[in-house]
Design an enzyme around this catalytic site. Sequence first.
Site, PDB file in Angstrom:
ATOM      1  N   GLN A  42       0.867  -1.180   0.000  1.00  0.00           N
ATOM      2  CA  GLN A  42       0.000   0.000   0.000  1.00  0.00           C
ATOM      3  C   GLN A  42       0.905   1.231   0.000  1.00  0.00           C
ATOM      4  O   GLN A  42       1.436   1.624   1.039  1.00  0.00           O
ATOM      5  CB  GLN A  42      -0.922  -0.024   1.210  1.00  0.00           C
ATOM      6  CG  GLN A  42      -1.742  -1.306   1.331  1.00  0.00           C
ATOM      7  CD  GLN A  42      -2.799  -1.429   0.258  1.00  0.00           C
ATOM      8  OE1 GLN A  42      -3.794  -0.703   0.242  1.00  0.00           O
ATOM      9  NE2 GLN A  42      -2.603  -2.357  -0.673  1.00  0.00           N
ATOM     10  N   ALA A  53     -11.613   2.702   4.276  1.00  0.00           N
ATOM     11  CA  ALA A  53     -10.672   1.810   3.599  1.00  0.00           C
ATOM     12  C   ALA A  53      -9.831   2.568   2.571  1.00  0.00           C
ATOM     13  O   ALA A  53     -10.010   3.769   2.330  1.00  0.00           O
ATOM     14  CB  ALA A  53     -11.425   0.659   2.943  1.00  0.00           C
ATOM     15  N   HIS A  54      -8.927   1.834   1.937  1.00  0.00           N
ATOM     16  CA  HIS A  54      -7.966   2.469   1.034  1.00  0.00           C
ATOM     17  C   HIS A  54      -8.642   3.073  -0.199  1.00  0.00           C
ATOM     18  O   HIS A  54      -9.616   2.562  -0.713  1.00  0.00           O
ATOM     19  CB  HIS A  54      -6.850   1.497   0.619  1.00  0.00           C
ATOM     20  CG  HIS A  54      -7.307   0.235  -0.041  1.00  0.00           C
ATOM     21  ND1 HIS A  54      -6.449  -0.780  -0.355  1.00  0.00           N
ATOM     22  CD2 HIS A  54      -8.531  -0.189  -0.442  1.00  0.00           C
ATOM     23  CE1 HIS A  54      -7.108  -1.762  -0.932  1.00  0.00           C
ATOM     24  NE2 HIS A  54      -8.373  -1.420  -0.995  1.00  0.00           N
ATOM     25  N   ASN A  55      -8.091   4.199  -0.633  1.00  0.00           N
ATOM     26  CA  ASN A  55      -8.514   4.920  -1.841  1.00  0.00           C
ATOM     27  C   ASN A  55      -9.901   5.545  -1.746  1.00  0.00           C
ATOM     28  O   ASN A  55     -10.442   6.000  -2.760  1.00  0.00           O
ATOM     29  CB  ASN A  55      -8.465   4.009  -3.074  1.00  0.00           C
ATOM     30  CG  ASN A  55      -7.098   3.396  -3.291  1.00  0.00           C
ATOM     31  OD1 ASN A  55      -6.898   2.214  -3.041  1.00  0.00           O
ATOM     32  ND2 ASN A  55      -6.138   4.200  -3.721  1.00  0.00           N
TER      33      ASN A  55
END
Length: 349
Positions: free
Chosen positions: A196, A237-239
């Site tokens: 990540q 969460a990511h993005n």
Amino acid sequence: MPRIDALVARLGGELVGNGSVEVHRVATPEQAGEGDLVFLANPRYLERLRSSRAAAFIVRPAHRDAVGDDRPRIVTGDPYLYFARASQFFNPPPPIVPGVHPLASVRCAVSATVAVDAGAVLEEGAEIGEGALIGANCYVGRGVRIGRGTRLAPNVTIYAGCVIGENCIIHAGAVIGSDGFGFAREASGEWVKIPQIGRVVIGNDVEIGSNTSIDRGALEDTVIGDGVKLDNQIQVAHNVHIGEYTAVAGSTGIAGSAKIGARCMIGGQAGISGHITIADDVIISGCTLVSKSIQKAGVYTACLPLQTHTEWVRNFAHLRHLDALANKIRLLEQRLLEQQENEKTTGTL
């Protein structure tokens, strides 16, 4: 104590009655007494207001005369907002006492206006804005940037490379920039971790509740816009992108790459699926699962209202048979259409 006319001069509104009355705090109608200010936002609590012993009131124009002429009122279009401003006036945040505690570990340059409490760790390359507060036992990773006036409560963790804007408040236990949940699967079933390598970028005037986690992006950044308010125990969460001035209540989960617009309000325990888009000015009720994109502003709800257990069991039994019931209805409709066609043919219709 400040006089009520001084408060109105500072915050606006129309003063009705004696402006020399002194007030020093906001209170509920039941608890209020001398020196207390009470607001009325919901008309159903009007009787509580009339029986209150408060020194003064914040009311809408429609209720300017609801408590009689003997006590002062501040008349405003939004009493709840005025209450918030008045409460800020009476309860300013405690002043920051600059200085680095001897038990802190600081490996970057820090301005003399910054406060770093005991046990905090600031890694190399971190940039801390003027007047910021780094609470006890916080961790600020390598290359992190924290803006002017931002306050970190104790035990906040900010991973390397993340960016926090100005005048933010991050409450205890929040984790900013941990790895997103990114894995690829081998044919054998084994999981292969995807590094990540994005960041978390947080705008100005953002508040993040205790034990909330915001994951760093996989490739692009996770972005939290200016003025966003996140409650406690939220997972971002990511993005994910959250637009400016959106508010999210506690225990909500937002899956990866979701895009949430500006000025949205998301109720507690909502679930936002990944890779969907939510338009600006959307309101999502608590416990709602959003599994597809929302393209238009409005209020959206997808949860059952409270009912007794017996009613729920009975209704769920019907839900289990919906497919069969729908098939029966289709058959009945088909038979009705055939009957109508036959009657047309025989001339009996």
